[in-house]
Enzyme design. Sequence first.
Site, PDB file in Angstrom:
ATOM      1  N   GLN A   1       0.828  -1.200   0.000  1.00  0.00           N
ATOM      2  CA  GLN A   1       0.000   0.000   0.000  1.00  0.00           C
ATOM      3  C   GLN A   1       0.869   1.260   0.000  1.00  0.00           C
ATOM      4  OE1 GLN A   1      -3.004   1.053  -0.364  1.00  0.00           O
ATOM      5  NE2 GLN A   1      -2.633   3.148   0.336  1.00  0.00           N
ATOM      6  N   GLU A   2       1.964   1.219   0.745  1.00  0.00           N
ATOM      7  CA  GLU A   2       2.804   2.398   0.873  1.00  0.00           C
ATOM      8  C   GLU A   2       3.638   2.661  -0.373  1.00  0.00           C
ATOM      9  OE1 GLU A   2       1.729   3.866   4.681  1.00  0.00           O
ATOM     10  OE2 GLU A   2       2.976   4.678   3.083  1.00  0.00           O
TER      11      GLU A   2
END
Length: 488
Positions: free
Chosen positions: A332-333
């Site tokens: 996600q990051e």
Amino acid sequence: MTEQSKRTGRVTRSARCGRAFRALIPAALLALLAGCGSENGQSGTMVSNAAAGDRLASVDETGTLRVVTRNAPTTWYFDQHLETSGTEHDLVEGFALAHGWKVEWVMADSVSGVLEALESGAAHMAAAGLTHLPSRDERFRRGPHYMEVSEQVVCHRDLSGMPGSTDELEGVDLVVSAGSSYVETLEEALPESVDFEVREIGTERLMAQVARQEIGCTVADSHIVRYNRRSFPHLDIAFDLSAPRALGWYVDPEHAELAELAATWMQGAGGRELRDLVDERYYAYINQFDFVDLRALNRRIEDRLPQYHPHFEEAAERTDLPADLLAALAYQESHWDPEARSPTGVRGLMMLTRRTAESLGVDRLDPVESIDGGARYLQRQHGLLPDDIVEPDRTYLALAAYNIGRGHLLDARRLARELGRDPDRWADMREILPLLTEERYYKDLRYGYARGYQPVYYVQRIRNYRDVIRPVFVAEDEMSDRVVVSRD
């Protein structure tokens, strides 16, 4: 805090000369920061509530520029690291630094409150995302503008019969925020056959309702649309309701010389460079937002995850957090890109700030250390929560804190209690967090406005990614709930 400070709402934070703003200031202005603040190198950002009073002395007399604004996403707010941020914040602080002044921020509850405060003499200048309008020019001295925006009609992309003009809005469930400029624009632009509804609800929440297909369409400024399409990718811009309009500052006529001074700075090299950096920090990268689909994730499981897989396992052993959760968080990051970076300064596989990486003693650009640091930072957020919060709510709340910042999560938990909801249950908190975008809720909270929809979708995406990633980390005999994906 003294009783006097409680009444005025004044707080002091060492933010104006802090790391976040220092990183944003153009090189030409960095030298000014060396003399910024008190003897210890830090000065407080002064914040007070708007109130009428005696006319202010000139800035030259006091060395303090008093500016009225609103705690809102495109003006002034605390970010997830509890640093003061926002377009107006950065530009005004840059203008003040260039002239050796301090800034005292005055908070108003609404646009009308901003204008009333300026008219009453409570501030030298207003910087609150104000559209330059002839009606306002009659009351105040127009300052420089820094951006042009259009009002846009926004609908769900699956809406049957997407409108292309005001005439085609007939029969469309169109809802706009009360007190906004959109009401006036629609009243002037719509034919008599077209109706719209006005609700006491913020624009961001209306956009969320459009995304959930609870209403047909709404209206928002183009830069607000750009912000929110990242969280609501199903939103589509039907058409521009207005021509481009300038957003800029207004000055109390009694301090009219400020308008010329500000215009000269804004048009000069320092102002132009800072405007470019502000645009890059808050707006430019938004159009590059990529809604990551399953196919892209599958490809990256094959070509990127294997080299980091053992390091997620090792970090899981050290922190007692699931390896698949850490991998999903990292995806996600950064999409498992060790060189990932954002305009706000976070970098590396786990997208750590410099300050967080230093506190953890890791090199955020080293992928192995970044995984270790990110895992320990999530573990920290996990451990700071009350002991009686059970899983999986505990993990979801820790992820929200990783994303939005612990301060804003604490604000949301307080708000949940005030509204009779359970701050320990994610099902309740995912309904409460978006309220941090609503002024009637955030104005009395310690850290004010936050992009409350962001952690809700952040946690949702991590949960979805984890479902797909889990088979890579789970033994075959433990995979009764395995998610099968095609990797073609």
